[in-house]
Every structure is written in C-alpha cells, then in structure tokens.
Motif scaffolding. Structure first.
Motif, mmCIF file in Angstrom:
data_model
loop_
_atom_site.group_PDB
_atom_site.id
_atom_site.type_symbol
_atom_site.label_atom_id
_atom_site.label_comp_id
_atom_site.label_asym_id
_atom_site.label_seq_id
_atom_site.Cartn_x
_atom_site.Cartn_y
_atom_site.Cartn_z
ATOM 1 N N GLN A 283 0.831 -1.189 0.000
ATOM 2 C CA GLN A 283 0.000 0.000 0.000
ATOM 3 C C GLN A 283 0.868 1.243 0.000
ATOM 4 O O GLN A 283 1.916 1.278 0.638
ATOM 5 N N TYR A 323 -13.461 4.741 9.763
ATOM 6 C CA TYR A 323 -12.591 5.810 10.292
ATOM 7 C C TYR A 323 -12.580 7.065 9.428
ATOM 8 O O TYR A 323 -11.892 8.019 9.763
ATOM 9 N N PHE A 349 -10.456 11.722 7.798
ATOM 10 C CA PHE A 349 -10.528 11.017 9.079
ATOM 11 C C PHE A 349 -11.593 11.658 9.969
ATOM 12 O O PHE A 349 -11.722 12.893 10.013
ATOM 13 N N ALA A 367 -6.834 11.656 3.761
ATOM 14 C CA ALA A 367 -5.930 10.504 3.673
ATOM 15 C C ALA A 367 -6.377 9.559 2.575
ATOM 16 O O ALA A 367 -7.545 9.581 2.157
#
Ligand code: PHE
Length: 404
Positions: A283, A323, A349, A367
């Motif tokens: 990732q 999240y 987030f 993110a």
C-alpha cells in the motif's frame, strides 16, 4: 555417446569377457570417448528391477575431473600448441602482435609454455618455430584423465592441477556425515509475541469509550470493546494503522504544525487470489493534516497524483470506512480488463478518530490508501496481478469484499 550405444558396449564386452573388473577399462567405443558418468547411467538402466541384465558394484577410488578450461583444451588443444601451429614454418615466423591478433588470449598464455617446452624461439621481433613438429602432451594427458579419471604419472596430475586444468573429485566421500533425522521437527520461526501489553492508558480509555458508547459527535459502534482483542498482534491489513500511530504522535506535540506523511509498505489480507486480488500486496498511503482542508483538496490531490503516473481516467465513488467520513473509492479504467478497477480508497478522518488522540478539533486530515500493484497493472497494461506473485494463494474468502 547415447545410452543405447553404452548399453551395447556393456553387453558386448560382458558377452566377450564374462566380467569387467573396472569400467575405466572401457575408454573408447566405435572411436568415441566413453564418459564414465553416462556409463554408470547405462549400467543402472540394465540392472533395473525387471531388466536385471547385468550386476554391478561401485568401487570407491580417487577420481580426477577436468575443469572447464581443461575440457576445452582436451577438445581443441593447449594454448602452447595453438601458438606453435599458428607460427608458420621457416625463418620469418610471425610478429608477436600478429600472433596476438590471430589467437587473442591464447597467444598470451601459450607463449610462455611454448618457450619453456623449447618449441619456439625469438628471431628479432618475430617468433619462429624451434622444432619441426610437436606433440600436444597436455591435450593427450587431459583426454586420458577425462576418460579414465586417473593418470599413471602423479607428477602430471600435480602439474595440471596447478594449471587449474583438472582437480580431484569426490573428496567429500572421505568425510563423515551425520545421519539425516527425518523425525526432527523444525525450529519454530521467531514470530512476534502474540500480544501487546503496552498502551498509552488514557488514549486507550478514550478509544474504548468512543467505540462502545460514542463521543465527539459519534454514536460509536455500540459493541462490547474488549482489551483482549486490542492486545492481539496481527499482520496488518492496511497501512492506516501506521498513519494512526503517526497522527497520535503528532497530537502529542506542543504546537500543531501542518504535516504530510507518506508510507509504502506491505499489507496482508485473507483473500481468494484472482486476476485483481492478492493476499499480500503493497500500500501507498498518504496523510495531509491541516486546518481547513476539504474533500475538494483530496480529489484534487488524487487527480494530480495519478496523472503524474500517467493514470488519467479517474472516478470517485462514495464509500464507507469506519474511520473516514466522507469516504471515496477511486477507480481507473483498465483497457485490458475492459472495466473500471478500484485503485484506492480515501477519505477525511473522522473527529471520533482524531479527537481521542488529542488533536485540535479544527484540524482536518485527508488521507488515502492505494494499492501499489493495481495502478502498476493499469500503467503497464498487465492483465493479471498474479503475474509476478505466483506464491500468494489463500483459499477462503472471509469478511467484507476487501478493497484490494
Ligand atoms: N485503509 C484503507 C484501505 O486499506 C485506505 C484508506 C486510507 C482509506 C486512508 C481512507 C483513508 O482500503
């Protein structure tokens, strides 16, 4: 010489003589050299259960074998013989530079030995023959060693070994080996400990609370949060675990400063491996934290990021992450597969993730987590993600259809 020829040689010899005390006596057949290893193969084939045409016993003895260079010389002649052959008969001979042009490396190596043998001599700038003809004894000796594994003159063996043309074979036979223990269990791999026991206690309490009963504007997950689960060390399924740790340390700093964090690392998932899924992959994750960031910043950043890699057709689809809110899956069109392929997941987030860490409620964090393999497939037109990963295979699919 093929197996059939060697079998014929063995059978004919036994027919004529009754027995052979050492197969090294069989050096040539029909004008061809006998290779002892191949001969052993032929012997084995004639003594297989069901065949049992011959009986043989192996003899332990010191065997000499030729090195690669030794074999070459046995076939094509020694460097010194090549030097001699290349020098024309007569007073004129050949200049050293011409010899070098004709023979290359062999000229350099062969000259010294040819002088030593008194085969050649110097005439001004030229090399001339010193004898009428020569016998290439090195070639003959090497041929003997190749076919018999021995030489009657030990000095020859020492000399040729020094010249790295042959060597002793099978010295390991004199060594003592420990018996292999097939019952022995392997040593357990040094894995991580199963559990983690050190946590920042206050943070842990806040996480427990927000998960089970909610807080910071969230109703929580409404489940019974258990320390035993939180303590379990597992192979991480996403690098967001790393981002969280980094954001927690950021929150511990006295004064907040905007940051960008990036990571590239390996993650593990219980996946059925197919053309677009791997059980282990990489990732690429990024986090930007600043006051006043919006979803537009995230979309813009993703667009720039992928365009730079030559991936142009992007689509964003609303998604769910426990999240992030909002969350977006990122898709790109794969012409080879003829469909839109998910290449990443992203979002902002949630306050209930950031505030328990101690971050200022004004701070926004965008993110994303991308698979390294998927965009690579699209960029390089690879249709099968397994192409370079034949070792990844798990058979049962569990949990939600994972994103990668
Ligand atoms: N962790 C998500 C995944 O593995 C990616 C992600 C990272 C999503 C950061 C949002 C924010 O799919």
């Amino acid at each position: 010489m093929n197996t059939e020829e060697l079998q014929t040689l063995i059978l004919k010899t036994l027919d004529a003589k009754g027995s052979v005390s050492n197969t090294r006596e069989l050096t040539t057949f029909d004008g061809k050299e006998v290779d002892q290893l191949a001969l052993l193969g032929a012997l084995m084939s004639l003594s297989l259960p069901g065949e049992e045409m011959v009986q043989y016993e192996s003899i332990e003895e010191e065997i000499w074998v030729l090195t690669e260079e030794g074999n070459e010389i046995a076939d094509k002649g020694s460097h010194e013989a090549k030097v001699f052959e290349t020098i024309p008969p007569g007073e004129e001979g050949i200049t050293i530079s011409d010899l070098q042009k004709l023979l290359g490396e062999s000229a350099k190596i062969g000259q010294g030995q040819a002088f030593k043998n008194k085969w050649i001599t110097k005439n001004g700038n030229s090399l001339v023959r010193a004898v009428e003809s020569v016998v290439d004894q090195v070639k003959i000796d090497l041929k003997t060693i190749r076919s018999t594994g021995k030489h009657s003159d030990p000095k020859v063996l020492v000399e040729l070994k020094k010249r790295k043309l042959c060597d002793k074979h099978g010295e390991w036979k004199n060594e003592k080996f420990k018996k292999y223990n097939f019952e022995a269990l392997g040593i357990l791999p040094a894995g991580d400990p199963a559990n983690c026991t050190q946590f920042p206690t206050e943070y842990l309490e806040r996480v427990k609370e927000v998960h089970s009963v909610g807080g910071y504007g969230s109703i929580g997950y409404g489940y019974d949060w258990k320390i035993e689960e939180a303590q379990k060390l597992i192979l991480r399924t996403h690098t967001t675990a790393v981002s969280s740790t980094m954001l927690y340390s950021l929150a511990q700093q006295k004064e907040f400063k905007p940051v960008k964090y990036f990571s590239i690392d390996r993650v593990f998932r219980n996946e059925t491996v197919d053309a677009t899924h791997l059980a282990e992959f990489h990732q690429v994750e990024g986090v930007i934290a600043d006051r006043g960031l919006t979803l537009g910043d995230l979309i813009g950043f993703m667009d720039t990021f992928f365009n730079k890699m030559g991936v142009k057709n992007l689509r964003f689809k609303p998604a769910y992450n426990p999240y992030t809110e909002p969350s977006m899956e990122i898709f790109s069109y794969h012409p080879g597969l003829g469909k839109w392929v998910e290449i990443g997941n992203s979002g902002m987030f949630r306050p209930e993730m950031l505030e328990p860490m101690g971050l200022d409620p004004e701070v926004r964090v965008i993110a994303w987590g991308l698979s390294l393999e998927r965009p690579t497939m699209i960029k390089y037109g690879i249709d099968n993600i397994r192409e370079n990963n034949p070792i990844c295979r798990l058979d049962k699919r569990m949990g939600k259809e994972a994103a990668h």
